[in-house]
Structure formats: structure tokens, C-alpha cells
Scaffold this motif. Sequence first.
Motif, PDB file in Angstrom:
ATOM      1  N   UNK A 199     -13.468 -14.324   3.993  1.00  0.00           N
ATOM      2  CA  UNK A 199     -12.472 -13.750   3.074  1.00  0.00           C
ATOM      3  C   UNK A 199     -12.325 -12.250   3.308  1.00  0.00           C
ATOM      4  N   UNK A 200     -13.438 -11.538   3.457  1.00  0.00           N
ATOM      5  CA  UNK A 200     -13.383 -10.095   3.693  1.00  0.00           C
ATOM      6  C   UNK A 200     -12.671  -9.798   5.007  1.00  0.00           C
ATOM      7  N   UNK A 201     -13.003 -10.561   6.058  1.00  0.00           N
ATOM      8  CA  UNK A 201     -12.397 -10.336   7.378  1.00  0.00           C
ATOM      9  C   UNK A 201     -10.885 -10.542   7.328  1.00  0.00           C
ATOM     10  N   UNK A 202     -10.408 -11.453   6.490  1.00  0.00           N
ATOM     11  CA  UNK A 202      -8.970 -11.707   6.392  1.00  0.00           C
ATOM     12  C   UNK A 202      -8.262 -10.741   5.452  1.00  0.00           C
ATOM     13  N   UNK A 203      -8.942 -10.345   4.387  1.00  0.00           N
ATOM     14  CA  UNK A 203      -8.294  -9.522   3.358  1.00  0.00           C
ATOM     15  C   UNK A 203      -8.079  -8.089   3.840  1.00  0.00           C
ATOM     16  N   UNK A 204      -9.057  -7.516   4.508  1.00  0.00           N
ATOM     17  CA  UNK A 204      -8.942  -6.108   4.908  1.00  0.00           C
ATOM     18  C   UNK A 204      -7.731  -5.866   5.815  1.00  0.00           C
ATOM     19  N   UNK A 205      -7.482  -6.673   6.856  1.00  0.00           N
ATOM     20  CA  UNK A 205      -6.259  -6.448   7.641  1.00  0.00           C
ATOM     21  C   UNK A 205      -4.983  -6.625   6.825  1.00  0.00           C
ATOM     22  N   UNK A 206      -5.019  -7.555   5.864  1.00  0.00           N
ATOM     23  CA  UNK A 206      -3.836  -7.777   5.032  1.00  0.00           C
ATOM     24  C   UNK A 206      -3.522  -6.541   4.199  1.00  0.00           C
ATOM     25  N   UNK A 207      -4.542  -5.987   3.542  1.00  0.00           N
ATOM     26  CA  UNK A 207      -4.330  -4.788   2.735  1.00  0.00           C
ATOM     27  C   UNK A 207      -3.960  -3.598   3.615  1.00  0.00           C
ATOM     28  N   UNK A 208      -4.611  -3.486   4.770  1.00  0.00           N
ATOM     29  CA  UNK A 208      -4.295  -2.379   5.677  1.00  0.00           C
ATOM     30  C   UNK A 208      -2.856  -2.471   6.176  1.00  0.00           C
ATOM     31  N   UNK A 209      -2.366  -3.688   6.401  1.00  0.00           N
ATOM     32  CA  UNK A 209      -0.988  -3.886   6.864  1.00  0.00           C
ATOM     33  C   UNK A 209       0.001  -3.300   5.873  1.00  0.00           C
ATOM     34  N   UNK A 210      -0.207  -3.596   4.587  1.00  0.00           N
ATOM     35  CA  UNK A 210       0.731  -3.108   3.571  1.00  0.00           C
ATOM     36  C   UNK A 210       0.642  -1.590   3.413  1.00  0.00           C
ATOM     37  N   UNK A 211      -0.549  -1.052   3.457  1.00  0.00           N
ATOM     38  CA  UNK A 211      -0.702   0.400   3.295  1.00  0.00           C
ATOM     39  C   UNK A 211      -0.112   1.155   4.484  1.00  0.00           C
ATOM     40  N   UNK A 212      -0.446   0.705   5.705  1.00  0.00           N
ATOM     41  CA  UNK A 212       0.081   1.373   6.896  1.00  0.00           C
ATOM     42  C   UNK A 212       1.596   1.205   6.978  1.00  0.00           C
ATOM     43  N   UNK A 213       2.068   0.013   6.615  1.00  0.00           N
ATOM     44  CA  UNK A 213       3.510  -0.211   6.619  1.00  0.00           C
ATOM     45  C   UNK A 213       4.234   0.727   5.673  1.00  0.00           C
ATOM     46  N   UNK A 214       3.645   0.948   4.519  1.00  0.00           N
ATOM     47  CA  UNK A 214       4.250   1.885   3.568  1.00  0.00           C
ATOM     48  C   UNK A 214       4.313   3.291   4.150  1.00  0.00           C
ATOM     49  N   UNK A 215       3.218   3.740   4.745  1.00  0.00           N
ATOM     50  CA  UNK A 215       3.179   5.101   5.284  1.00  0.00           C
ATOM     51  C   UNK A 215       4.150   5.268   6.455  1.00  0.00           C
ATOM     52  N   UNK A 216       4.303   4.213   7.277  1.00  0.00           N
ATOM     53  CA  UNK A 216       5.194   4.302   8.431  1.00  0.00           C
ATOM     54  C   UNK A 216       6.662   4.240   8.013  1.00  0.00           C
ATOM     55  N   UNK A 217       6.987   3.366   7.080  1.00  0.00           N
ATOM     56  CA  UNK A 217       8.380   3.147   6.700  1.00  0.00           C
ATOM     57  C   UNK A 217       8.897   4.141   5.669  1.00  0.00           C
ATOM     58  N   UNK A 218       7.996   4.769   4.938  1.00  0.00           N
ATOM     59  CA  UNK A 218       8.433   5.647   3.845  1.00  0.00           C
ATOM     60  C   UNK A 218       9.433   6.706   4.293  1.00  0.00           C
ATOM     61  N   UNK A 219       9.220   7.440   5.391  1.00  0.00           N
ATOM     62  CA  UNK A 219      10.199   8.476   5.772  1.00  0.00           C
ATOM     63  C   UNK A 219      11.586   7.923   6.068  1.00  0.00           C
ATOM     64  N   UNK A 220      11.663   6.652   6.475  1.00  0.00           N
ATOM     65  CA  UNK A 220      12.958   6.060   6.804  1.00  0.00           C
ATOM     66  C   UNK A 220      13.607   5.379   5.599  1.00  0.00           C
TER      67      UNK A 220
END
Length: 441
Positions: free
Chosen positions: A354-375
Motif C-alpha cells: 500500500x505504501x509503495x503504491x500510495x506515495x507515487x500516487x500522491x507525488x503525481x498529484x503534487x508534482x502535476x499541480x506544481x508543473x501545471x499551475x503556471x499554465x
Amino acid sequence: MVAEGHRAGEPAAEPDVARLVVPALVAGTELIGQYQGSGHREPPYLVRRVDGQVLQLTHLLYLVAAGLDGRRSYARLAADLSAEWGREITAEQVSYLVENRLRRAGIVAAESASDPPAPLPKGRDRLLALKFRVALVPEHVVAVIARVFQPLFWPPVVVLVLAAFAAAEVWLAVRGGVAQLLAGARELVDRPEQILLVLGVLVVSGIFHECGHVAACRYGGARPGAMGVGIYLVWPAMYSTVTDSYRLSRAGRLRTDLGGVYFNAIAMLVMIAVFAATGQPWLLVALVAWQVSTVWQFVPSVRLDGYYILSDLVGVPDLFDRMGPVLRSMLPGRPPHPRVRELKPWVRWVITVWVVLVIPCLAYWIIGFLVLAPYVLPVVWQALVAHWDAVGGAVRAGDAAAAVVGVLRMFLLVLPWAGITLVLYNLGRSLTRRIRRWRTA
């Protein structure tokens, strides 16, 4: 004046702990017993605090708490505990456990009746927990609601409801529900007041969802608490307090977890029945939106029903609390963390996956927010300006429904970005506190 039996300048002797009378538990504290279906090698024991918070104690601490009657001496309690626990324990050791464990947990009464009660310790700031909660329905009203809906969990009723729901879904598919759904979506564009009807149905269904949790909790023999609303991640969310379900068996806890989804099926069955009677296409839009919400409930990576289902299946109350110990245990050359070793082997593997699957999922949303926010944020701002102009035009034209829908659209545009910003702020604050504790350790 010098106290009798002591010389001037010498401190008074400490009182003999063995002769002191043990304190009592705080009135209203309930000793529940062993946690059933636990994923621990040694199952913890549960105590329900006067504020409804359920605490986990070791077997020894639970025995000490059970012996706090306000009458016997520490020596007598130590002797009784030694016989019951099967190991020798001294009065001084019992006193230490009472003052440094149980009193700090908020379950030991004040030493004197005239002393004001000590404030109950606050719980930890849990990762991705519901924030800014406001209780709207008090516990005594929730008890009535749970009692009214409790019969829906009688097994023959459950079978009948699920069979009727499956038949209704098949009927809708055969009748051509997709074409009517598209017609309903087009009608929402032309008639904005129907958007308000869809939102109203979803809000009522959400309240009904929480009624399912509290009714299932009561059906199993536990006491549900207050219901209310808060902010979860990025959206307003309703909640129900079913902490007391920890006293139930694994099957009882799973029933409580699934009670909301079961009531979702009932709500969708009602929507289909009303659509069959009225033919209103917007009801299909509400139905599909609620179906998507129901599927989303099973996602175990955030604190929705699926998370609690997984938690109760493995018998570990808070999976996010295990994330740090699991990650440290995965480092090469590091022995398993004590909070990992205390789990049964199969439970340890499930939580690790569960930990191995959850961390990439949460990281995906956080990184996606930081990358897409300026656009995305400039586009969001332009849309807000356009909706603001549209709301002004609707107000001038006297179209109240269009004005309300415009405001709702603005709210929905802002809410996800405000919510993710709040999540990042809370994560950063938690990380900063951990770094400070590590540097001062």
C-alpha cells in the motif's frame, strides 16, 4: 516550625507509594476490551475516553486502567496485577504507568474533587485528514437517525435492495440510458436552473450516505457520534463519527465502512425509480455523477471509504501512521522499525505494498499541480473574469438561477486550486516540524 520527625534543613521524606490510594478513572471512561481482528502480533486493548476518542493500550496498561477504582492501595493493585498478568510488578512501577501513561492519555481523574479537570490531550495532526470540521447534527439526533435506518441492514432487506438495484441498472441500460443522458446534459446547458436540481440531489444523497455509516454502526452494537461537514483535500465533505465501531468485530467494522456505499445504491435506486416515473433527463446526470462518486469512494490512497475498508481488513486503525516506519524499514541495512515488527507478517506485506503504491500516487498529484499551475492559473483567472461578467449580466436581467449557477461555477473553479494549496501548506508545515525535531534530537 519544623515538621515532626525531621531535622531543620532536611527535606521531608517522600511518601511511601505502596500505601497511597490509587486514583479513579475519569467518569464516563469505558473499558472496551481487546481489539478484535487485529493485525498486531499482540492485539491492543481499547478504552473509550469521555470525549468519545478510542485509545489503544497494551495489555498491561489496560489491566492497570481496569484496576483504578480510587479505593485500593498501589501495593494491593500491584499484587493483583502480578497475579493477573503473570509477572512481578511493583507499586512504584504501577505508579509510574498511571502518572506517565494513563494520566497523560486523559483517562485518570484529578487527585482531588476540587481540582479542575485537566484538558484532554489533542490528537495528532493526521496526514490527509478532514480539516475545519463543524458538527451540525448532535449525537442524540444521530442516534434517532441511526435507529430509523437500522432495519435496512437486516440481511433479507440487504439482498432485496441489491437485487432491485441490479435490476434497475439493467432496465436503464436496455432502455437506452446513454442517449437520454446526453439529452439531459444538453438540457443543463440550456436550462441552468436544472444544475441546481442536480446539485441538490447530490447533497441530499451525500447526507444519506453518512446516514448509512451511522445506521450500520448502530446495527453492529456501537454508538455513532455527531455528523457534520468539513474540507477534505479540495472539496467540502460531509462526515459521520463512527469511532466507536472499533469495539466491533472485523465484520461489524466492515459493515460500518460499507454502509455508506450501500446507501449510495439505495439513493441510485430511488433516482432510477423517479426517472422511470417522470422521464426527467437531468436525473440521469445526477445518477451518473453519484455513480462516479461511489466508485471514487473505493480509492484506498486517501481517507475515503476504501481506505477504511483496507484498514479494517488488515486490522490496523491508521495506515498513514505506518508510512514512515515502513519507509525506514525498507532502507538497505536498516532493521525493521518496531512499529513494523509488531505487525503480523501478512499485514506487514499488505501495508508495504500500500505504501509503495500510495506515495507515487500522491507525488503525481503534487508534482502535476506544481508543473501545471503556471499554465492553468492564467486560464482559470480569465474564466473567473468571464463568469463574473456573466453573473453581473444575469443579475441585471433578473435571472436569479443563472446568477446562482455562475457563482457556483466560479466557486468550483477556485476550490480545487485553493484546496491543493492548503494540502501543500499542511504537508510543508508537517515536514518542517519533523525536521526541527530531528535537528534538536
